[in-house]
Scaffold this motif. Structure first.
Motif, short mmCIF file in Angstrom:
data_model
loop_
_atom_site.label_atom_id
_atom_site.label_comp_id
_atom_site.label_asym_id
_atom_site.label_seq_id
_atom_site.Cartn_x
_atom_site.Cartn_y
_atom_site.Cartn_z
N VAL A 46 0.83 -1.20 0.00
CA VAL A 46 0.00 0.00 0.00
C VAL A 46 0.87 1.26 0.00
N SER A 47 1.88 1.30 0.90
CA SER A 47 2.73 2.50 0.98
C SER A 47 3.67 2.61 -0.20
N GLY A 48 4.15 1.45 -0.68
CA GLY A 48 5.14 1.48 -1.77
C GLY A 48 4.53 1.63 -3.13
N VAL A 69 -0.99 17.58 -0.61
CA VAL A 69 -0.43 17.32 0.73
C VAL A 69 -1.53 16.88 1.68
N LEU A 70 -2.70 17.54 1.59
CA LEU A 70 -3.84 17.17 2.43
C LEU A 70 -4.24 15.71 2.19
N THR A 74 -3.60 12.65 4.98
CA THR A 74 -4.80 11.92 5.41
C THR A 74 -4.62 10.43 5.20
N ALA A 75 -4.09 10.06 4.03
CA ALA A 75 -3.87 8.65 3.73
C ALA A 75 -2.88 8.02 4.70
N LEU A 80 -1.73 4.52 9.35
CA LEU A 80 -1.11 4.29 10.65
C LEU A 80 -2.13 3.87 11.69
N LEU A 81 -3.32 4.47 11.67
CA LEU A 81 -4.37 4.12 12.65
C LEU A 81 -4.90 2.71 12.45
N SER A 82 -4.73 2.16 11.23
CA SER A 82 -5.23 0.80 10.96
C SER A 82 -4.27 -0.28 11.46
#
Length: 748
Positions: A46-48, A69-70, A74-75, A80-82
Motif C-alpha cells: 500500500v505504501s510502496g 499534501v492534504l 490523510t492517507a 497508521l491508525l489501521s
C-alpha cells in the motif's frame, strides 16, 4: 508533447506496480497479502505501490499542491491508525504526529489562500508543507519505516525492498529506458510526426514554389517565414524548403517556399530519417507539403540544414532576382513587409549580395517600383520591385571592388550584406574617404596624386558638407604627399576652418593688408594714355609671382630642380582683398577699372603655371589649386558679366588642361553645376556628388554616374555622396557614406 508525457508516466508507474507486486508475492509466498491487512507485505504494498508510485508519477508528476499534501497526510494517518500493534512499527508516533501536523498546516494554507491573505508566513508554510508533504518524501518515510519494522529479521527481503526504493527514488534507469523505447517508437511514426499543411500550386522556378493552405481543411497554426517545409507524397521522404514569403487571402494562405539547394542540387531527407543528401532530381518535387520541426530531426539532418547557405542567411534573405535584370543591374522581388526588422534597411544605397558564377557580388539598391498581381478572383496583392546596380566583388586584401562579369541566375536569392558598422578609428582612415552604407566596407583613395593631377570635382547644394569633404581631401593630400596647396577662397571659410584639420603653422593666409602696397598705384593713368600701362595689374602679376616663389621655395628665384620647402604647405588667397585695376578706354578718355574675381584668378593660375613650366614634366602632383565657390571664380560663358570674364575663364581652363604634365591639378567645389565652366568641369576625372536639385546639374552628372544614380541625387542623405573616378578604388559609380567629421578633424 503533453500527451506523450502522460503516456510515459503511466507506463513507468505500471511497470513499477507490476514489479513490486511480483516481489511481494515472491517473498510472501502467495497472493493472500493483498487481502490480509495484518500482513506486513500488505502495508508495504500500500505504501510502496499505491501511494508512493502512483502519487509520484500520476498525482504529482511536476509539483505538489497543498491539496495533494492534504490527501497524502490523510492517507498516512488512516494507514497508521489501521495498524493493530503500533508498538512494533518503527517511528509510529513520530510519523503520526508529523502527518497530523502537516494535515492541519495544509488546511490552514488552503484557507489563507481562499481568503487571499498573502504574506511571508504563508509563503514559508507553503514551501515547508509542499516539500515534506509530497508523495516522494511522505510515502518514502512510511515505506522505509515499514521495511525496518517488519523485514529487519529477513535480510534478503530487506535488501531487495530497500534496493527497490533506492532505484525508484533515483528513477533514472527506468525513465531512461522508457524514454528510449518511446523515442524509437516515434521514429517509426513519421506519418503522425509531420503535419500536412497543403499542396503546391505553382512553380516560379526550379527552386521556388507556391503553396496554398486552405484553412477550411487545415486546422493547424499559421505558417510563418523561416519555417521548414517538406515536399513529400507520404511524408516518409522528400525535398526540404524554407518559407520565404507569406500572403493572406480570404480563408487561405499562400506561401513562397525556396528549396534548400547547393550547386543546383536540392536537399532531400531520406526515409531512414537519419541521413540526408543532395539530389539533382529537382523536376519531380511532390505536390503535398508538410511542416517540419527542426528539433525532431536527427542530428545529421539538423546539421545539414543549418549548414545550408540559404538557411544560415535566412535572417538576411530579402528577395530574389526576377525577370528584366541585365549585366549592369538586377531587378528583384523583396519578400519583406513592415513587420520585418530588415524592412527599413531596404532603401536607396543599401548593399545586397547575390552569387554570380560562385562569387559573392555586391549590388547597391538604387530604385524601387510598386506593382500588383492577381492571386485569385477578387484577391489582388501589391508588391514592390527593387532595382540594384552591380558593383562587383569586394577584395578584403586590396580593399577594392573588382569587376564581376555576367549576372546572377534567374530567381537567385538576394541577401543583405551582413557587415556591422564599426566605430571608425582615426588611424584607420588615412586614405579612407567613406564606407558603403550600413556596412564596414571601406572606400579608399587609390592614388592621392590622381586626386590632384587628374582634377577632382565636389558638387552639391549649400550646407550639405562640401567644404568638410574638401578639407578632408586637402588633409589627405598634405598627409600622404609633398604637394603644395593653393586655395582661392572668397568666403574666408578656409582661414577659419582648415586649422581644425591641419596644423596651423603650415598655413599661410591673406589678410586685409595683403598686397596693400599696390593700392597706391590703383588709380595710375599712363601719360601716353596706353591702357596696357594703366592701373596696377602688371605690378600685381609681379607681386603674385614673388609671393608664390616665397611660398614654394622660400626664395625670390626658381631653383634648377623642383625642391619645395616644407615650412608652408597651404597658401590661401582671397581675391576680394586685392585692390587691382587695369586701364579701360571710353571714347578718348582712359579710366582704371577694378579687376573681377575671374580675372584675378586667371592671373594667380597663370603665374603659378609659368613657375611650374620651368621644371621638367612629371606624372606626380606638385601643386594643387582649390577653387572654392567655383561658379563665381570660373563661371560658364553664359554666366559671365562681360567679355573679359569669358576670356579670363578660357585662360584658366587652358592652364588646368595643360598643367597636368607639370604636376598642376585642381579641386573644383561648387553648388551651382549649371553656372560653372564645363570646359574645366569636364577635366575632372574624380567626382564627389552630394545632394543636387537642379536639372542641369543632374543632366551633366548623368555622363559620369549614369541616369540611375543621377535620379538619387535629390534624396541623398547628409554625409552621403555618389563617388566615381580614377583616384578611388572604384571601377563604377557608387553611393558612399562619408567619414564622420569628428573622426577627421585634428582639433575639436
Amino acid at each position: 508533447m503533453q500527451k506523450q508525457g502522460v503516456i510515459c508516466r503511466l507506463v513507468i508507474s505500471l511497470f513499477y506496480l507490476v514489479v513490486f507486486l511480483v516481489l511481494c508475492k515472491i517473498f510472501s509466498g502467495s497472493w493472500q497479502f493483498l487481502l490480509d491487512s495484518d500482513n506486513s507485505y500488505n502495508m508495504l504494498f500500500v505504501s510502496g505501490a499505491l501511494l508512493l508510485i502512483f502519487g509520484t508519477y500520476l498525482a504529482e508528476p511536476y509539483f505538489t499542491k497543498p491539496l495533494d499534501v492534504l490527501t497524502n497526510s490523510t492517507a498516512i494517518v488512516l494507514a497508521l491508525l489501521s495498524i493493530r500493534e503500533p508498538q512494533k512499527f518503527v517511528g509510529y508516533h513520530f510519523l503520526l504526529v508529523v502527518s497530523i501536523g502537516i494535515l492541519f498546516l495544509s488546511i490552514s494554507i488552503i484557507i489563507l489562500h481562499a481568503l487571499n491573505k498573502k504574506s511571508s508566513i504563508e509563503q514559508a508554510l507553503f514551501l515547508l508543507v509542499t516539500k515534506f508533504g509530497s508523495s516522494k518524501i511522505a510515502f518514502s518515510a512510511v515505506y522505509l519505516c515499514t521495511i525496518f519494522s517488519y523485514l529487519k529479521k529477513a535480510p534478503v527481503d530487506f535488501v531487495f525492498f530497500l534496493t527497490f526504493w533506492i532505484i525508484f527514488i533515483s528513477n533514472f534507469f527506468t525513465e531512461w529506458i522508457v524514454s528510449l523505447v518511446m523515442s524509437i517508437y516515434q521514429r517509426f511514426q513519421v506519418r503522425e510526426q509531420y503535419e500536412y499543411i497543403g499542396d503546391a500550386i505553382g512553380c516560379e522556378n526550379p527552386f521556388l514554389y507556391k503553396i496554398e493552405i486552405d484553412f477550411s481543411i487545415y486546422k493547424g497554426g499559421r505558417v510563418r517565414k523561416g519555417d521548414i517545409i517538406l515536399f513529400s507524397e507520404t511524408s516518409l521522404e522528400g525535398i526540404v524548403g524554407l518559407v520565404v514569403d507569406v500572403k493572406y487571402l480570404v480563408k487561405k494562405q499562400w506561401l513562397s517556399v525556396y528549396i534548400l539547394h547547393q550547386q543546383e542540387k536540392c536537399l532531400k531527407i531520406s526515409s531512414s530519417l537519419k541521413n540526408c543528401s543532395y539530389t539533382s532530381d529537382i523536376h519531380h518535387i511532390s505536390k503535398k507539403t508538410y511542416r517540419l520541426n527542426l528539433s525532431e530531426l536527427s542530428k545529421i539532418q539538423q546539421k545539414e540544414i543549418e549548414n545550408n547557405e540559404l538557411y544560415k542567411k535566412r535572417n538576411l534573405f530579402v528577395g530574389y532576382v526576377i525577370e528584366g535584370s541585365d549585366i549592369n543591374q538586377i531587378k528583384f522581388l523583396p519578400i519583406l513587409d513592415e513587420r520585418d526588422n530588415n524592412y527599413a534597411k531596404l532603401r536607396e544605397g543599401t548593399i545586397v549580395t547575390a552569387e554570380i558564377c560562385g562569387q559573392e557580388t555586391l549590388f547597391q539598391i538604387i530604385e524601387g517600383k510598386t506593382s500588383k498581381e492577381v492571386l485569385e478572383s477578387h484577391n489582388i496583392s501589391g508588391f514592390i520591385v527593387g532595382i540594384a546596380r552591380k558593383l562587383g566583388k569586394y577584395d578584403n586584401l586590396s580593399r577594392q571592388i573588382d569587376t564581376v562579369k555576367w549576372l546572377p541566375n534567374m530567381y537567385a536569392p538576394l541577401f543583405l550584406r551582413e557587415d556591422r558598422v564599426k566605430t571608425e578609428k582615426i588611424a584607420e582612415l588615412k586614405k579612407v574617404i567613406g564606407f558603403l552604407p550600413e556596412t564596414d566596407i571601406k572606400i579608399e583613395i587609390k592614388d592621392v596624386d590622381s586626386l590632384v593631377t587628374h582634377n577632382t570635382a565636389i558638387l552639391g547644394i549649400l550646407g550639405i558638407g562640401k567644404s568638410c569633404l574638401t578639407f578632408e581631401l586637402i588633409k589627405k593630400v598634405i598627409d600622404n604627399t609633398g604637394i603644395k596647396v593653393v586655395c582661392i577662397d572668397i568666403t574666408n571659410e578656409y582661414q577659419a576652418e582648415l586649422p581644425r584639420y591641419i596644423e596651423k603653422d603650415i598655413i599661410q593666409c591673406d589678410t586685409m593688408s595683403s598686397f596693400h602696397e599696390l593700392a597706391a598705384s590703383a588709380e595710375y593713368i599712363s601719360a601716353s594714355n596706353n591702357i596696357n600701362k594703366c592701373g596696377n595689374i602688371e605690378l600685381y602679376k609681379t607681386e603674385i609671382k614673388e609671393d608664390l616663389l616665397q611660398f614654394l621655395f622660400s626664395s625670390s628665384t626658381c631653383p634648377e630642380e623642383w625642391s619645395p620647402n616644407s615650412q608652408k604647405r597651404i597658401r590661401i588667397y582671397n581675391p576680394d582683398l586685392h585692390k587691382i585695376t587695369k586701364g579701360d578706354k571710353v571714347g578718348y578718355k582712359v579710366f582704371t577699372t577694378q579687376l573681377t574675381q575671374t580675372e584675378k584668378v586667371r592671373i594667380i593660375c597663370e603665374e603659378l603655371y609659368k613657375i611650374l613650366m620651368k621644371f621638367s614634366a612629371t606624372t606626380k602632383g606638385r601643386v594643387l589649386l582649390v577653387f572654392e565657390e567655383a561658379h563665381s571664380l570660373i563661371p560658364e560663358w553664359n554666366s559671365t558679366a562681360n567679355p573679359a570674364d569669358s576670356s579670363a575663364v578660357n585662360g584658366t581652363a587652358k592652364i588646368i588642361l595643360q598643367g597636368r604634365k607639370y604636376g598642376l591639378g585642381s579641386f573644383v567645389i561648387t553648388q551651382r553645376t549649371a553656372n560653372i565652366s564645363k570646359s574645366i568641369l569636364n577635366q575632372c576625372n574624380t567626382i564627389f556628388s552630394l545632394r543636387v536639385f537642379d536639372d542641369t546639374g543632374k543632366m551633366f552628372l548623368e555622363n559620369y554616374i549614369g541616369s540611375d544614380y543621377a535620379n538619387l541625387l535629390p534624396t541623398l542623405e547628409e554625409r552621403h555622396a555618389i563617388a566615381v573616378g580614377k583616384a578611388l578604388k572604384l571601377r563604377l559609380p557608387v553611393m558612399i557614406r562619408l567619414n564622420n567629421r569628428e573622426n577627421i578633424i585634428s582639433k575639436k
